[in-house]
Design a protein around this motif. Structure first.
Motif, short mmCIF file in Angstrom:
data_model
loop_
_atom_site.label_atom_id
_atom_site.label_comp_id
_atom_site.label_asym_id
_atom_site.label_seq_id
_atom_site.Cartn_x
_atom_site.Cartn_y
_atom_site.Cartn_z
N GLU A 175 -16.09 -2.56 0.69
CA GLU A 175 -14.83 -1.46 0.88
C GLU A 175 -14.06 -2.04 -0.53
O GLU A 175 -13.89 -2.91 -0.92
CB GLU A 175 -14.36 -2.13 1.98
N HIS A 176 -13.91 -0.80 -1.06
CA HIS A 176 -12.74 -1.08 -2.19
C HIS A 176 -11.38 -0.30 -2.04
O HIS A 176 -11.36 0.79 -1.32
CB HIS A 176 -13.32 0.04 -3.45
N ASP A 177 -10.32 -1.13 -2.38
CA ASP A 177 -8.94 -0.79 -1.92
C ASP A 177 -8.13 -1.16 -3.09
O ASP A 177 -8.06 -2.65 -3.17
CB ASP A 177 -8.51 -1.12 -0.41
N PRO A 208 -5.82 -7.92 -2.64
CA PRO A 208 -5.77 -8.96 -3.59
C PRO A 208 -7.22 -8.82 -4.75
O PRO A 208 -7.05 -8.90 -5.95
CB PRO A 208 -5.66 -10.27 -3.11
N SER A 209 -8.34 -8.64 -4.10
CA SER A 209 -9.47 -8.92 -4.89
C SER A 209 -10.06 -7.42 -5.26
O SER A 209 -10.89 -7.43 -6.22
CB SER A 209 -10.63 -9.53 -3.97
N GLY A 210 -9.37 -6.52 -4.58
CA GLY A 210 -9.74 -4.90 -4.65
C GLY A 210 -11.12 -4.58 -4.11
O GLY A 210 -11.43 -3.50 -4.13
N GLU A 211 -11.95 -5.61 -3.64
CA GLU A 211 -12.95 -5.07 -2.94
C GLU A 211 -13.47 -6.33 -2.00
O GLU A 211 -13.43 -7.51 -2.19
CB GLU A 211 -14.27 -4.97 -3.95
N ILE A 212 -13.85 -5.89 -0.81
CA ILE A 212 -14.25 -6.74 0.22
C ILE A 212 -15.49 -6.33 1.03
O ILE A 212 -15.89 -5.34 0.96
CB ILE A 212 -13.07 -6.93 1.18
N SER A 230 -17.06 2.26 0.81
CA SER A 230 -15.61 3.21 0.94
C SER A 230 -14.76 2.83 -0.17
O SER A 230 -14.89 1.49 -0.63
CB SER A 230 -15.43 2.95 2.42
N TRP A 231 -13.87 3.87 -0.59
CA TRP A 231 -12.90 3.56 -1.46
C TRP A 231 -11.60 4.40 -0.86
O TRP A 231 -11.71 5.30 -0.20
CB TRP A 231 -13.30 4.52 -2.66
N TRP A 232 -10.51 3.49 -0.52
CA TRP A 232 -9.33 3.94 0.22
C TRP A 232 -8.28 3.98 -0.75
O TRP A 232 -7.89 3.26 -1.80
CB TRP A 232 -9.05 2.79 1.31
N ASN A 233 -7.38 4.88 -0.41
CA ASN A 233 -6.12 4.93 -1.26
C ASN A 233 -5.15 5.35 0.04
O ASN A 233 -5.02 6.69 0.49
CB ASN A 233 -6.06 6.18 -2.20
N ASN A 234 -4.04 4.38 0.34
CA ASN A 234 -2.97 4.71 1.37
C ASN A 234 -1.60 4.43 0.76
O ASN A 234 -1.43 3.91 -0.23
CB ASN A 234 -3.24 3.66 2.58
N ASP A 235 -0.90 5.47 1.21
CA ASP A 235 0.46 5.38 0.81
C ASP A 235 1.24 4.32 1.21
O ASP A 235 2.20 4.45 2.14
CB ASP A 235 1.29 6.64 1.07
#
Length: 231
Positions: free
Chosen positions: A129-131, A135-139, A213-218
Motif C-alpha cells: 500500500e502506497h500513501d 511516514p514510510s510512504g509504503e506498508i 494500491s495507491w491512495w490520495n486522501n484530502d
C-alpha cells in the motif's frame, strides 16, 4: 441496455484494416456513438480478424451506422476483405468487470463494515500500500490493517464510492468520506467535530485479489475542518 456488434472478417491485409480503423476514429471524432472497440486476430488463422464494437444501446449503434464516415469506411473495409464480413448484433445480458468487484468489496467490508481482517481474503499476502501521508510512504498488509484500525477508531469514516473505472489489471476509485473525530489522532485529542472530504485510489489486481494500491486522501481538508490547522 449495452449493445455490441461483432464484425467477423477474413483478410490477407490486416495492416489495411488497422489503417481503416485509425481513419474511422479520426473521421468520426465528435460524432461517433461507439464507446469501445477491440480488434483481435485468430492465433491459429492469421487471416481471421474479429472486431468488437460497444455502444450504449442499439439506438446509438444505428446512429453511428448512419454516419457518412462510417458508411464510407465500412465499404472500404469490405473491399479489403477476402469475402463479405459477417455482423452479429448482441444485446449484452451481463457485463462484469471482475476487478471492480474485489475493489468494491474492499470498500464495503474494510472501510464501511470495519471488518479489517477481510483484507486477508481480498488482498494478496505480499500486498503493498502506497500513501504519501504515511511516514514510510509504503506498508504491507498487516501494517495496513493496523493503520486502518487506528484511523477508523479515531474518525469513524463512512465511504461512498463515486465512480470506479477499470482498465486491465488497474481499477481507479473516486470516493467521498465523512465522519466524526472521536479518538486521538495525529497527536491531537478528539474534538468531536464532523468532517467530509474526498479521495482517489488506484488498485492493481492479480488473480481476483488486490496486489497493490495507491491512495490520495484530502487529510489536510479534514484537519482544517477539525480545527487542527494541518497534519
Amino acid at each position: 441496455m449495452t449493445f455490441v456488434q461483432v464484425i467477423d472478417c477474413r483478410t490477407g491485409s490486416v495492416g489495411e484494416l488497422n489503417r481503416l480503423m485509425d481513419e474511422w476514429v479520426r473521421a468520426t471524432e465528435g460524432k461517433r456513438t461507439a464507446t469501445h472497440s477491440i480488434v483481435g486476430q485468430d492465433r491459429t488463422d492469421s487471416a481471421h480478424v474479429v472486431e468488437i464494437v460497444e455502444f450504449p444501446s442499439h439506438e446509438e449503434a444505428v446512429k453511428n451506422a448512419r454516419l457518412p464516415e462510417t458508411d464510407r469506411i465500412f465499404r472500404e473495409l469490405v473491399a479489403a476483405c477476402d469475402e463479405a464480413p459477417t455482423i452479429t448484433d448482441l444485446d449484452v445480458l451481463r457485463d462484469e468487470q471482475l476487478n471492480k468487484i474485489v475493489v468494491r468489496a474492499f470498500f464495503e467490508e474494510v472501510a464501511n463494515n470495519r471488518n479489517f481482517d477481510a483484507a486477508d481474503a481480498l488482498c494478496l499476502p505480499d500486498y503493498r500500500e502506497h500513501d504519501p501521508s504515511l511516514p514510510s510512504g509504503e506498508i504491507g498488509l498487516e501494517e495496513s490493517k493496523a493503520a486502518n484500525r487506528e484511523l477508523h477508531a479515531a474518525l469513524e469514516p463512512v465511504v461512498t464510492i463515486e465512480s470506479l473505472i477499470e482498465e486491465g489489471e488497474l481499477v481507479s476509485a473516486r470516493y467521498s468520506f465523512k465522519g466524526r473525530h472521536v479518538g486521538a489522532l495525529w497527536g491531537m485529542e478528539p474534538t468531536g467535530r464532523e468532517f467530509s472530504a474526498t479521495g482517489q485510489a488506484t488498485f492493481r489486481c492479480q488473480g481476483g485479489r488486490i496486489a497493490e494500491s495507491w491512495w490520495n486522501n484530502d487529510y489536510l481538508g479534514v484537519a482544517r475542518q477539525l480545527g487542527l490547522g494541518g497534519r
